[in-house]
Write a protein that holds these residues in place. Structure first.
Motif, PDB file in Angstrom:
ATOM      1  N   ARG B  45      50.178 100.026  34.520  1.00 51.01           N
ATOM      2  CA  ARG B  45      50.884  98.891  35.115  1.00 51.01           C
ATOM      3  C   ARG B  45      51.649  99.258  36.382  1.00 51.01           C
ATOM      4  O   ARG B  45      52.107  98.361  37.094  1.00 51.01           O
ATOM      5  CB  ARG B  45      51.838  98.277  34.072  1.00 51.01           C
ATOM      6  CG  ARG B  45      51.084  97.474  33.005  1.00 51.01           C
ATOM      7  CD  ARG B  45      51.878  97.349  31.717  1.00 51.01           C
ATOM      8  NE  ARG B  45      53.193  96.805  31.942  1.00 51.01           N
ATOM      9  CZ  ARG B  45      53.508  95.510  31.813  1.00 51.01           C
ATOM     10  NH1 ARG B  45      52.595  94.661  31.435  1.00 51.01           N
ATOM     11  NH2 ARG B  45      54.711  95.086  32.036  1.00 51.01           N
ATOM     12  N   ASN B  48      49.255  98.264  39.565  1.00 53.32           N
ATOM     13  CA  ASN B  48      49.368  96.920  40.158  1.00 53.32           C
ATOM     14  C   ASN B  48      50.811  96.416  40.170  1.00 53.32           C
ATOM     15  O   ASN B  48      51.066  95.228  40.346  1.00 53.32           O
ATOM     16  CB  ASN B  48      48.426  95.921  39.472  1.00 53.32           C
ATOM     17  CG  ASN B  48      48.807  95.634  38.029  1.00 53.32           C
ATOM     18  OD1 ASN B  48      49.738  96.221  37.488  1.00 53.32           O
ATOM     19  ND2 ASN B  48      48.086  94.719  37.403  1.00 53.32           N
ATOM     20  N   LEU B  50      53.099  95.884  38.013  1.00 49.30           N
ATOM     21  CA  LEU B  50      53.764  95.108  36.977  1.00 49.30           C
ATOM     22  C   LEU B  50      54.982  95.897  36.517  1.00 49.30           C
ATOM     23  O   LEU B  50      55.928  95.357  35.975  1.00 49.30           O
ATOM     24  CB  LEU B  50      52.821  94.851  35.793  1.00 49.30           C
ATOM     25  CG  LEU B  50      51.748  93.796  36.050  1.00 49.30           C
ATOM     26  CD1 LEU B  50      50.723  93.774  34.932  1.00 49.30           C
ATOM     27  CD2 LEU B  50      52.372  92.424  36.222  1.00 49.30           C
ATOM     28  N   TYR B  71      52.811  90.169  44.049  1.00 54.04           N
ATOM     29  CA  TYR B  71      51.840  89.177  43.584  1.00 54.04           C
ATOM     30  C   TYR B  71      50.555  89.198  44.413  1.00 54.04           C
ATOM     31  O   TYR B  71      49.467  88.985  43.895  1.00 54.04           O
ATOM     32  CB  TYR B  71      52.463  87.772  43.555  1.00 54.04           C
ATOM     33  CG  TYR B  71      52.900  87.229  44.897  1.00 54.04           C
ATOM     34  CD1 TYR B  71      52.019  86.504  45.679  1.00 54.04           C
ATOM     35  CD2 TYR B  71      54.185  87.458  45.380  1.00 54.04           C
ATOM     36  CE1 TYR B  71      52.415  86.025  46.919  1.00 54.04           C
ATOM     37  CE2 TYR B  71      54.587  86.979  46.606  1.00 54.04           C
ATOM     38  CZ  TYR B  71      53.695  86.263  47.379  1.00 54.04           C
ATOM     39  OH  TYR B  71      54.067  85.793  48.599  1.00 54.04           O
ATOM     40  N   ARG B  74      48.497  92.122  43.223  1.00 58.86           N
ATOM     41  CA  ARG B  74      47.851  91.863  41.932  1.00 58.86           C
ATOM     42  C   ARG B  74      46.647  90.932  42.056  1.00 58.86           C
ATOM     43  O   ARG B  74      45.735  90.987  41.242  1.00 58.86           O
ATOM     44  CB  ARG B  74      48.885  91.309  40.941  1.00 58.86           C
ATOM     45  CG  ARG B  74      49.878  92.370  40.508  1.00 58.86           C
ATOM     46  CD  ARG B  74      50.760  91.925  39.375  1.00 58.86           C
ATOM     47  NE  ARG B  74      51.881  91.125  39.804  1.00 58.86           N
ATOM     48  CZ  ARG B  74      53.037  91.615  40.234  1.00 58.86           C
ATOM     49  NH1 ARG B  74      53.220  92.922  40.298  1.00 58.86           N
ATOM     50  NH2 ARG B  74      54.014  90.823  40.605  1.00 58.86           N
ATOM     51  N   ARG B  75      46.661  90.059  43.061  1.00 59.11           N
ATOM     52  CA  ARG B  75      45.480  89.209  43.267  1.00 59.11           C
ATOM     53  C   ARG B  75      44.274  90.030  43.708  1.00 59.11           C
ATOM     54  O   ARG B  75      43.137  89.587  43.559  1.00 59.11           O
ATOM     55  CB  ARG B  75      45.787  88.140  44.324  1.00 59.11           C
ATOM     56  CG  ARG B  75      46.728  87.074  43.800  1.00 59.11           C
ATOM     57  CD  ARG B  75      47.163  86.115  44.874  1.00 59.11           C
ATOM     58  NE  ARG B  75      48.284  85.319  44.377  1.00 59.11           N
ATOM     59  CZ  ARG B  75      48.962  84.441  45.097  1.00 59.11           C
ATOM     60  NH1 ARG B  75      48.628  84.237  46.361  1.00 59.11           N
ATOM     61  NH2 ARG B  75      49.949  83.770  44.561  1.00 59.11           N
ATOM     62  N   ILE B  77      43.610  93.083  42.590  1.00 54.21           N
ATOM     63  CA  ILE B  77      43.260  94.057  41.548  1.00 54.21           C
ATOM     64  C   ILE B  77      42.981  93.305  40.256  1.00 54.21           C
ATOM     65  O   ILE B  77      43.785  92.484  39.824  1.00 54.21           O
ATOM     66  CB  ILE B  77      44.432  95.042  41.322  1.00 54.21           C
ATOM     67  CG1 ILE B  77      44.708  95.847  42.591  1.00 54.21           C
ATOM     68  CG2 ILE B  77      44.134  95.972  40.153  1.00 54.21           C
ATOM     69  CD1 ILE B  77      45.893  96.788  42.464  1.00 54.21           C
ATOM     70  N   TYR B  79      42.721  92.638  36.288  1.00 53.09           N
ATOM     71  CA  TYR B  79      43.578  93.097  35.190  1.00 53.09           C
ATOM     72  C   TYR B  79      43.128  92.428  33.902  1.00 53.09           C
ATOM     73  O   TYR B  79      43.145  91.206  33.792  1.00 53.09           O
ATOM     74  CB  TYR B  79      45.034  92.744  35.516  1.00 53.09           C
ATOM     75  CG  TYR B  79      46.060  93.288  34.553  1.00 53.09           C
ATOM     76  CD1 TYR B  79      46.133  94.644  34.286  1.00 53.09           C
ATOM     77  CD2 TYR B  79      46.967  92.440  33.932  1.00 53.09           C
ATOM     78  CE1 TYR B  79      47.091  95.140  33.416  1.00 53.09           C
ATOM     79  CE2 TYR B  79      47.925  92.934  33.063  1.00 53.09           C
ATOM     80  CZ  TYR B  79      47.982  94.278  32.809  1.00 53.09           C
ATOM     81  OH  TYR B  79      48.929  94.777  31.955  1.00 53.09           O
ATOM     82  N   ILE B  81      43.469  92.625  29.563  1.00 48.98           N
ATOM     83  CA  ILE B  81      44.299  93.229  28.521  1.00 48.98           C
ATOM     84  C   ILE B  81      43.739  92.954  27.133  1.00 48.98           C
ATOM     85  O   ILE B  81      42.887  92.087  26.958  1.00 48.98           O
ATOM     86  CB  ILE B  81      45.747  92.687  28.587  1.00 48.98           C
ATOM     87  CG1 ILE B  81      45.748  91.164  28.666  1.00 48.98           C
ATOM     88  CG2 ILE B  81      46.474  93.287  29.767  1.00 48.98           C
ATOM     89  CD1 ILE B  81      47.141  90.574  28.790  1.00 48.98           C
ATOM     90  N   THR B  98      41.053  81.476  37.954  1.00 46.83           N
ATOM     91  CA  THR B  98      42.488  81.636  38.232  1.00 46.83           C
ATOM     92  C   THR B  98      42.786  82.298  39.586  1.00 46.83           C
ATOM     93  O   THR B  98      43.464  81.721  40.440  1.00 46.83           O
ATOM     94  CB  THR B  98      43.164  82.455  37.113  1.00 46.83           C
ATOM     95  OG1 THR B  98      42.936  81.791  35.874  1.00 46.83           O
ATOM     96  CG2 THR B  98      44.661  82.578  37.357  1.00 46.83           C
ATOM     97  N   VAL B  99      42.292  83.517  39.765  1.00 46.38           N
ATOM     98  CA  VAL B  99      42.659  84.240  40.988  1.00 46.38           C
ATOM     99  C   VAL B  99      42.007  83.625  42.234  1.00 46.38           C
ATOM    100  O   VAL B  99      42.685  83.434  43.247  1.00 46.38           O
ATOM    101  CB  VAL B  99      42.353  85.746  40.856  1.00 46.38           C
ATOM    102  CG1 VAL B  99      42.815  86.487  42.107  1.00 46.38           C
ATOM    103  CG2 VAL B  99      43.046  86.315  39.629  1.00 46.38           C
ATOM    104  N   VAL B 101      41.462  80.572  42.780  1.00 51.12           N
ATOM    105  CA  VAL B 101      42.289  79.407  43.121  1.00 51.12           C
ATOM    106  C   VAL B 101      43.572  79.857  43.811  1.00 51.12           C
ATOM    107  O   VAL B 101      43.981  79.305  44.837  1.00 51.12           O
ATOM    108  CB  VAL B 101      42.609  78.568  41.860  1.00 51.12           C
ATOM    109  CG1 VAL B 101      43.705  77.547  42.156  1.00 51.12           C
ATOM    110  CG2 VAL B 101      41.353  77.865  41.350  1.00 51.12           C
ATOM    111  N   LEU B 102      44.193  80.906  43.274  1.00 54.38           N
ATOM    112  CA  LEU B 102      45.425  81.420  43.891  1.00 54.38           C
ATOM    113  C   LEU B 102      45.156  81.885  45.318  1.00 54.38           C
ATOM    114  O   LEU B 102      45.999  81.764  46.198  1.00 54.38           O
ATOM    115  CB  LEU B 102      45.990  82.592  43.079  1.00 54.38           C
ATOM    116  CG  LEU B 102      46.557  82.264  41.698  1.00 54.38           C
ATOM    117  CD1 LEU B 102      46.958  83.545  40.974  1.00 54.38           C
ATOM    118  CD2 LEU B 102      47.761  81.333  41.816  1.00 54.38           C
ATOM    119  N   ARG B 148      37.381  86.771  34.072  1.00 54.06           N
ATOM    120  CA  ARG B 148      38.534  86.307  34.860  1.00 54.06           C
ATOM    121  C   ARG B 148      39.072  87.434  35.740  1.00 54.06           C
ATOM    122  O   ARG B 148      39.419  87.232  36.899  1.00 54.06           O
ATOM    123  CB  ARG B 148      39.638  85.797  33.923  1.00 54.06           C
ATOM    124  CG  ARG B 148      40.884  85.352  34.665  1.00 54.06           C
ATOM    125  CD  ARG B 148      41.909  84.750  33.746  1.00 54.06           C
ATOM    126  NE  ARG B 148      42.461  85.717  32.807  1.00 54.06           N
ATOM    127  CZ  ARG B 148      43.384  85.442  31.914  1.00 54.06           C
ATOM    128  NH1 ARG B 148      43.859  84.218  31.812  1.00 54.06           N
ATOM    129  NH2 ARG B 148      43.830  86.361  31.100  1.00 54.06           N
TER     130      ARG B 148
END
Ligand SMILES: Nc1ncnc2c1ncn2[C@@H]1O[C@H](COP(=O)(O)OP(=O)(O)O)[C@@H](O)[C@H]1O
Ligand SMILES: [Mg+2]
Lengths: 249, 312
Positions: B45, B48, B50, B71, B74-75, B77, B79, B81, B98-99, B101-102, B148
């Motif tokens: 962590r 990236n 976190l 942030y 992290r987009r 890389i 991730y 879990i 998700t990413v 779209v971000l 994702r």
């Protein structure tokens, strides 16, 4: 029990309620035995429909305000920057709750005068706690790996709040709103002691003139409203919970 | 390339990751293995961000990973879990998107990418795209979780015990799928596990962590042959060592001249599988065939046993 029976009962209650507040005269024969000395059977110092709508309006305004403030407060104290205010805000809201509604009214009148305002203040304060508590529960019991994934995907704090945390807490927050609405519906009746136009007027008129029919019709309308709204909000809550992938009860 | 230089993380006075330095080559799989609480997750962590390190630097392709806001880093890389962490209120397609779209990709590009990944993971986009995560099996959820993580075409994918919640058969399939996808996209993968079997199987290199320290960082065969400490030896498992060593090799590399009776084994099978088959059927040798079905020769118990011995 058949699945359609509860829906049928609800529908019957809605029809009955609407019929009563729009045409109370129809029910005169039913309530007649409760009066003495030819006293009026149906409340005659104002329209029941208007009072019902005013009653609902005051609850609606107070609940919307309480929701905005309580949810904002819950969001604030669950952010890292606001965490130290968590115990303080909890006790503040709790203290608000320990004041009896009548005391809040009595204290508010000298400050803001008679009428709707002191009632709104009392309802607002009473609505805060259940919504705040539930919002807090919702925002602090999110599945850890989901919030972790949101952070890992590169969402900003605001994006996590609006796209993940609030939607997932919505069913629980709705539960708090439901409680607060029902408390508000009951508490609003007391508002008429300080001249707010609510259904409490009917009940108080009944108490003053010893008219059981008045007391009953005021009380029954409030009760029917509470049951229907509680029911409706429960349904919304269940629907939201399913949409958010959380099964409740 | 990922360069980890003198990374340390302390919580109060406890040192959770202790002065770790390592270099991860591009387009390889690096597996971080160690017992629970050894600091694997914390190390991962910090890549990236976190978790922010107490000391040290991490560079991605030469650039300090603190040169971007967290942030944005992290987009870029991936991730993934354990327990996938899918958003329960969003459909499978929305989860995968998700990413992208971000990052503000346009609709058509997002749809094309989501469909590509779902197809790659054997999930029909039309059937599964509109479903919600709770309507999928555990294995499917895990695949969506990895899809994702890969959606925005990251060069680097971080995975924290991604297969931990899967049963053994589905886990094997998920590992194979991941290796295939890693080859296809050339992604650099850093995978955390506490399972040495998984580490040997997946890793181009293995980093062994113990109490926050990196105690050995080497190719799997090297770790098996020359564990740097008693701890690594225990982790490898003395009784498993020869078999793990064999599992690293393909049958085609152990072929001897000659022929043998019975059904042939594929040259792409692992030497461990060949030995198991020999022992189980009680034969001294097995014929070996190539991918095209042509005979390549044979493998023998004696030959494999020699290969299972500790390398000099
Ligand atoms: N936020 C934190 N605060 C304090 N201690 C932590 C925190 N995160 C992890 N730790 C501690 O750091 C150690 C290593 O944790 P972790 O990196 O999760 O190990 P692993 O993934 O190898 O099991 C554990 O002892 C854990 O309790
Ligand atoms: Mg861990």
């Amino acid at each position: 029990m058949k699945a359609w029976l509860p829906s049928l009962l609800r529908l019957a209650l809605v029809v009955l309620l609407v019929a009563f507040v729009t045409n109370p005269g129809w029910f005169e024969p039913l309530l007649k035995p409760l009066t003495e000395n030819n006293a009026p059977v149906i409340y005659n110092q104002g329209s029941l429909l208007t009072l019902t709508l005013l009653h609902l309006r005051i609850v609606l305004i107070a609940t919307v305000a309480a929701t905005v403030v309580a949810v904002a407060l819950a969001i604030l104290v669950t952010r890292p920057a606001g965490a130290e205010f968590l115990p303080l805000s909890r006790s503040l809201v709790n203290i608000g709750q320990t004041f009896p509604p009548v005391a809040v009214l009595a204290l508010a009148v000298p400050a803001v005068g008679f009428g709707e305002k002191p009632t709104l203040i009392a309802l607002f304060l009473y609505g805060l706690l259940p919504i705040f508590e539930n919002a807090l529960t919702g925002l602090t019991t999110l599945p850890a790996n989901v919030t972790e994934a949101a952070r890992g995907a590169g969402m900003t704090g605001w994006q996590r709040l609006t796209k993940v945390e609030l939607p997932l807490s919505a069913p629980i927050i709705l539960g708090g709103i439901r409680l607060s609405v029902v408390i508000g519906l009951a508490t609003a009746t007391i508002g008429s002691t300080v001249a707010a136009k609510t259904l409490g007027e009917v009940i108080i008129a009944g108490l003053l003139s010893n008219n059981l029919a008045f007391i009953l019709q005021g009380g029954l309308i409030v009760a029917a409203l509470a049951v229907l709204i509680y029911d409706g909000l429960s349904a919304v809550e269940r629907y939201t919970a399913r949409r958010m992938g959380r099964e409740v009860e | 390339m990922i360069e980890i230089e003198g990374i340390t993380k302390r919580y109060d006075s406890t040192t959770v990751v202790d002065d770790v330095s390592m270099v991860i080559e591009p387009r390889t799989v690096c597996v971080i293995v160690g017992t629970s609480g050894s600091g694997k997750t914390t190390l991962l962590r910090m890549i990236n961000r976190l978790v922010e390190p107490t000391a040290g630097v991490i560079k991605l392709d030469g650039a300090d990973n603190r040169s971007l806001p967290g942030y944005e880093l992290r987009r870029s890389i991936g991730y993934a879990i354990q327990g996938h962490g899918l958003f329960p209120h969003r459909t499978v397609a929305q989860n995968i998107a998700t990413v992208p779209v971000l990052l503000g990709w346009d609709k058509a590009r997002i749809k094309a990418r989501v469909d590509e990944l779902m197809t790659l993971y054997q999930l029909d986009p039309d059937a599964f795209g509109p479903r919600y995560p709770h309507e999928l099996s555990g294995g499917q959820q895990q695949r969506v979780g990895v899809a994702r993580a890969l959606a925005a075409e990251p060069n680097v994918l971080l995975m924290d015990e991604p297969f931990g919640a899967l049963d053994p058969i589905i886990r094997n399939k998920a590992q194979e799928d991941l290796l295939a996808i890693q080859k296809r996209f050339g992604t650099t993968i850093i995978l955390v596990t506490h399972d040495m079997e998984e580490a040997v199987h997946m890793g181009d290199k293995i980093a062994v962590m113990d109490a926050g320290k990196l105690v050995q960082y080497a190719k799997p065969a090297e770790i098996l042959a020359n564990p740097a400490s008693a701890f690594v030896g225990t982790l490898v498992g003395a009784s498993e060592r020869p078999f793990r060593l064999l599992s690293l090799g393909r049958v085609r590399d152990a072929v001897e001249d000659g022929s043998a009776e019975g059904e042939a084994i594929s040259g792409d099978a692992s030497q461990r599988d060949a030995l198991a088959e020999l022992l189980w059927s009680g034969r001294p040798a097995l014929p070996v065939k190539g991918a095209d079905g042509k005979p390549l020769g044979r493998v023998t118990v004696d030959g494999l046993v020699k290969r299972a011995a500790r390398p000099a």
